[in-house]
Design an enzyme around this catalytic site. Structure first.
Site, PDB file in Angstrom:
ATOM      1  N   ASP A  35     -10.635   3.936  -1.568  1.00  0.00           N
ATOM      2  CA  ASP A  35     -11.305   3.012  -0.612  1.00  0.00           C
ATOM      3  C   ASP A  35     -12.841   2.829  -0.929  1.00  0.00           C
ATOM      4  O   ASP A  35     -13.388   3.718  -0.712  1.00  0.00           O
ATOM      5  CB  ASP A  35     -10.876   3.233   0.635  1.00  0.00           C
ATOM      6  CG  ASP A  35      -9.282   2.943   1.051  1.00  0.00           C
ATOM      7  OD1 ASP A  35      -8.478   2.809   0.272  1.00  0.00           O
ATOM      8  OD2 ASP A  35      -9.076   2.884   2.292  1.00  0.00           O
ATOM      9  N   ASP A  82       1.059  -1.074   0.064  1.00  0.00           N
ATOM     10  CA  ASP A  82       0.176  -0.239  -0.174  1.00  0.00           C
ATOM     11  C   ASP A  82       0.875   1.138   0.011  1.00  0.00           C
ATOM     12  O   ASP A  82       1.529   1.409   0.994  1.00  0.00           O
ATOM     13  CB  ASP A  82      -1.020  -0.172   1.143  1.00  0.00           C
ATOM     14  CG  ASP A  82      -2.089   0.853   1.317  1.00  0.00           C
ATOM     15  OD1 ASP A  82      -1.982   1.929   0.328  1.00  0.00           O
ATOM     16  OD2 ASP A  82      -2.995   0.746   2.122  1.00  0.00           O
TER      17      ASP A  82
HETATM   18  C1  GLA Z   1      -5.408   2.256   2.674  1.00  0.00           C
HETATM   19  C2  GLA Z   1      -5.933   1.068   1.925  1.00  0.00           C
HETATM   20  C3  GLA Z   1      -7.210   0.375   2.587  1.00  0.00           C
HETATM   21  C4  GLA Z   1      -6.407  -0.105   3.995  1.00  0.00           C
HETATM   22  C5  GLA Z   1      -6.043   0.986   4.527  1.00  0.00           C
HETATM   23  C6  GLA Z   1      -5.144   0.215   5.916  1.00  0.00           C
HETATM   24  O1  GLA Z   1      -6.674   3.279   3.105  1.00  0.00           O
HETATM   25  O2  GLA Z   1      -6.527   1.319   0.630  1.00  0.00           O
HETATM   26  O3  GLA Z   1      -7.744  -0.834   1.725  1.00  0.00           O
HETATM   27  O4  GLA Z   1      -5.414  -1.150   3.658  1.00  0.00           O
HETATM   28  O5  GLA Z   1      -4.939   1.597   4.079  1.00  0.00           O
HETATM   29  O6  GLA Z   1      -4.539   1.210   6.745  1.00  0.00           O
END
Ligand code: GLA
Length: 352
Positions: free
Chosen positions: A176, A116
């Site tokens: 997200d 990520d």
């Molecule tokens: C980002 C990702 C999410 C999750 C969070 C965790 O927002 O896109 O899917 O993994 O981080 O902190």
């Protein structure tokens, strides 16, 4: 196909929960339906030891033991990190420890990594992204263990154009998802369009994890969510509490006819073939010449919808099967007509 901790548990995930989720996946029929990966998202990370080896935090006292447990159930286990110094939730990232971390995960028996971007933006320029991801892709390959590589950078810099070359098996295409109709619908209906050509066996567009069963959409909307992700040939990563789900949620997540469309061997991502007002007809070519067809109604009231064989590139009589009703609709010529409820779907497998 699998499960990930973030959508339901966020920072509350711990080893006990992960074990119980693995147990549930076996006992509730999800494993039999094809779900395999049990993925720990952010907040498992502890500090590095004197040699720089990344340790889990107190919520995960024994990662190798946990991986062994998940494997003993016939399942696989996933983990999460960032190419930056810190993860999105502020835990230790893999910056300047990429190969070491890949070796650590391989030694634990990890089968899947979600990587990520997060704080990587503070140490890299955005145009370095493909190389930064490739660095971990190469490190995973060199680790000696097959590890699925899931890119999470919210679709920046047209990741679909370079994600596979960086070693990615799937890549998030958007920010997200949230457990609300508007978020799910915008991501699923609108933001995947045009990306069909980049999806295929081994390298998939990822419209984010499922919210089915998390409570802020209704059963009709969750069926649409499942149908749309199946039409998109999307990874099906459940994001709810598998230990306590209602029977109707389990029926949605384990509908084998819908899963077969998602997992079809051709690996084609479906697409919209027609649109009228708030209604859309989608098609997904399947192995052996079948076509999955979905009649989606995004509007606020029920609509009579028509899918024409001409729009689907079909002619003559075709056998129609409703994959939510689990019912044959006969041999049909020219068009299929159905009433579709508000935010609902009628999904078909159409065969010669
Ligand atoms: C980002 C990702 C999410 C999750 C969070 C965790 O927002 O896109 O899917 O993994 O981080 O902190």
């Amino acid at each position: 196909m699998g499960w990930n901790s973030w959508n339901k548990f966020a920072e509350k995930v711990d080893a006990k929960t992960v074990k119980e989720i693995a147990d549930a996946m076996v006992s509730n029929g999800m494993k039999d339906a094809g779900y395999v990966y049990v993925n720990i998202d952010d907040t498992w990370e502890g500090k590095r030891d004197a040699q720089g080896v990344l340790q889990p935090n107190e919520k995960f006292p024994d990662m190798k033991g946990l991986a062994d447990y998940v494997h003993s159930k016939g399942l696989k286990i996933g983990i999460y990190s960032s190419p930056g110094p810190q993860t999105c939730a502020g835990f230790e990232g893999s910056y300047q420890h990429e190969e070491q971390d890949a070796r650590t995960w391989a030694a634990w028996g990890i089968d899947y990594l979600k990587y990520d971007w997060c704080s990587a933006k503070t140490v890299y320029k955005e145009e370095e992204m493909p190389a930064v991801y490739k660095k971990m892709g190469d490190a995973l390959k060199a680790s000696g263990r097959p590890i699925v590589f899931s890119l999470c950078q919210y679709g920046l810099r047209k990741v679909w154009e370079w994600g596979a070359a960086s070693g990615g098996n799937l890549w998030r295409t958007t920010g997200d998802i949230e457990d609300v109709w508007k978020s799910m619908a915008t991501i699923g209906f609108d933001k995947q369009t045009g990306l069909e050509q980049y999806a295929g066996p081994g390298h998939w567009n990822d419209p984010d994890m499922l919210e089915i069963g998390n409570g802020n959409m209704d059963e009709v909307e969750y069926k649409t969510h499942m149908s749309l992700w199946a039409m998109l040939a999307a990874p099906l990563i459940a994001g709810n509490d598998l230990r306590s789900m209602a029977d109707e949620i389990k029926q949605i997540l384990t509908n084998r006819e819908v899963i077969a469309i998602d997992q079809d061997k051709l690996g084609k991502q479906g697409f919209r073939v027609s649109k009228e007002g708030r209604t859309e007809v989608w098609a997904k070519p399947l192995e052996g010449g079948d076509v999955a067809v979905a009649l989606f109604n995004r509007g606020d009231k029920a609509e009579l919808m028509i899918a024409t064989w001409a729009d689907l590139g079909l002619n003559g009589k075709h056998v129609v099967r409703d994959v939510w009703a689990h019912a044959d609709r006969g041999k049909i010529k020219d068009l299929f007509e159905a009433e579709v409820s508000s935010h609902g779907v009628v999904m078909l497998r159409v065969s010669k």
